[in-house]
Design a protein around this motif. Structure first.
Motif, PDB file in Angstrom:
ATOM      1  N   ASN A   1       0.818  -1.212   0.000  1.00 41.20           N
ATOM      2  CA  ASN A   1       0.000   0.000   0.000  1.00 41.20           C
ATOM      3  C   ASN A   1       0.857   1.270   0.000  1.00 41.20           C
ATOM      4  N   HIS A   2       1.740   1.356  -0.974  1.00 37.55           N
ATOM      5  CA  HIS A   2       2.569   2.551  -1.141  1.00 37.55           C
ATOM      6  C   HIS A   2       2.591   2.932  -2.621  1.00 37.55           C
TER       7      HIS A   2
ATOM      8  N   VAL B   1       2.581   9.485   4.438  1.00 35.29           N
ATOM      9  CA  VAL B   1       2.304   8.237   3.723  1.00 35.29           C
ATOM     10  C   VAL B   1       1.687   8.547   2.362  1.00 35.29           C
TER      11      VAL B   1
ATOM     12  N   PRO C   1      -0.584   6.185   0.200  1.00 35.23           N
ATOM     13  CA  PRO C   1      -1.257   4.910  -0.086  1.00 35.23           C
ATOM     14  C   PRO C   1      -1.702   4.797  -1.542  1.00 35.23           C
ATOM     15  N   TYR C   2      -1.935   3.566  -1.938  1.00 35.41           N
ATOM     16  CA  TYR C   2      -2.451   3.262  -3.278  1.00 35.41           C
ATOM     17  C   TYR C   2      -3.798   3.946  -3.455  1.00 35.41           C
TER      18      TYR C   2
ATOM     19  N   SER D   1      -8.045   1.162   0.071  1.00 30.05           N
ATOM     20  CA  SER D   1      -6.605   1.293   0.319  1.00 30.05           C
ATOM     21  C   SER D   1      -6.245   2.656   0.880  1.00 30.05           C
TER      22      SER D   1
ATOM     23  N   CYS E   1      -0.118   1.975   5.428  1.00 25.59           N
ATOM     24  CA  CYS E   1       0.990   1.571   4.558  1.00 25.59           C
ATOM     25  C   CYS E   1       1.931   0.720   5.399  1.00 25.59           C
TER      26      CYS E   1
END
Length: 387
Positions: free
Chosen positions: A24-25, A100, A102-103, A109, A114
């Motif tokens: 999830n990045h 962060v 995230p996707y 998501s 993350c």
């Protein structure tokens, strides 16, 4: 991405990465793992593998993939992870938001944490450390150790939100930080332990200080580093031999950091690297030398090769880690091959690791890389990167 040099340590200690995982990045939705655990194959064992106890660890990895497939996001994830681990608590106070990314192509998501995890060696012991974070807090965090003499992991600490469970017999001194509530919700417990001189946490954190990041799209970030190191005669001689191996026609090499307006800006410098070339007479006989300025008189390929050679040599000398995005940018394939060949050769005696993203398929040959060192990124129909 700037050049980040953040480690000076004992070169005889094992400091290698065994794996890096991220979830999830940016374009990475599901957990992806870059592993340096060697397969049973014996190809290039002598040059591309470091043995640590019973483990066989690869000295590097090459990332391939189409443009926008996520190669750079894998490297960015590692850079982000290291930066957050090394961020001091006082720096965190300036902005409590954790940056962060995230996707974004799946609704669930964006609110999910993350997640990042590494396995790395501290001497002969293998540590597994990771955390999950949202923009306002550390959701989970964990640290485990497997001693060289054991096949079982021992838990050093685990964290669920602000509930931190410490194994006091394994992580001496850390329990007091929990009792005194020394860790804010946006600060990593590992970092807090190191700040308050918990010895084992300092050792683990110290391994992250040995990672360097560079972008092949610009040599400016490490041009100054190479110039400063050229003041060391031994280092300069090694770098000259390296440059001569690439056949630039250079017979001399030196560098320094030159002060800019010392009266007004006493601590501001600019890097300067000079090269010498042989001068010949009409009959082709060498009659002297002439000086070139690297940034003005040499080709872009020569500039980048020499500037990047500095961090590579230093990484080999320390046995540390160098991560390069777009390694081949503005380099002739022969020069890129020379850099990789030098790193994965007899000069790498301390378990240094090179991680790089590239489009150069000419490096994908058994004379340079083992098959388990070659990774590919690809996006699925939802735009998520797979490794």
């Amino acid at each position: 991405m700037r050049f980040l040099q953040i480690f000076c340590g004992n070169p005889v200690l094992n400091k290698m990465l065994l794996s890096f995982s991220v979830e999830n990045h940016r374009s990475i939705r599901d957990r992806q793992t870059l592993s340096f655990q060697a397969t049973p194959s014996t190809e290039r064992d002598w040059s591309n593998i470091q043995k640590i106890g019973s483990a066989r660890v690869l000295k590097g990895a090459a990332l391939y993939g189409a443009n926008a497939s996520g190669k750079s996001n894998i490297i960015d994830a590692l850079h982000w992870f290291v930066s957050q681990v090394l961020l001091s608590p006082s720096e965190s106070l300036e902005d409590s938001r954790i940056p962060v990314e995230p996707y974004r192509l799946r609704a669930t998501s964006q609110a999910a944490p993350c997640v990042f995890e590494v396995e790395l060696f501290v001497d002969d012991d293998l540590f597994r450390y990771g955390f999950a974070a949202t923009e306002d807090r550390i959701v989970e965090e964990w640290l485990y150790r497997r001693r060289a003499s054991s096949n079982r992991e021992a838990r050093l600490f685990t964290r669920d939100e602000q509930v931190i469970d410490v194994n006091s017999s394994q992580l001496k001194g850390a329990k007091a930080l929990v009792n005194q509530n020394r860790t804010r919700k946006d600060v990593l417990f590992l970092r807090a332990c190191a700040t308050w001189n918990v010895d084992l946490a300092e050792q683990v954190l110290g391994r992250f200080r040995r990672v360097r990041f560079a972008s092949g799209l610009s040599e400016k970030g490490f041009f100054g580093f190479t110039a400063s190191k050229l003041s060391d005669r031994t280092y300069a001689e090694d770098l000259l031999r390296f440059a001569q191996k690439a056949d630039f026609g250079i017979c001399g090499l030196r560098g320094k950091l030159v002060p800019i307006a010392p009266d007004d800006f006493p601590n501001v410098t600019t890097p300067e690297i000079k090269t010498d070339h042989t001068v010949f007479d009409a009959k082709g006989k060498a009659v002297g030398t002439t000086e070139f300025d690297l940034s003005e008189d040499e080709s872009q390929g020569s500039q980048k090769f020499i500037a990047l050679a500095g961090p590579i040599l230093h990484t080999l000398q320390e046995g540390s880690i160098l991560v390069v995005d777009e390694l081949e940018a503005r380099l002739h394939p022969t020069l890129t091959k020379a850099l990789v060949d030098y790193f994965f050769g007899p000069h790498n005696k301390k378990g240094a690791q090179l991680i790089f993203a590239t489009h150069d398929v000419g490096l994908m040959v058994p004379e340079l890389l083992r098959r388990d060192q070659i990774w590919f990124t690809e996006k699925d129909e939802q735009g998520a990167t797979g490794l």
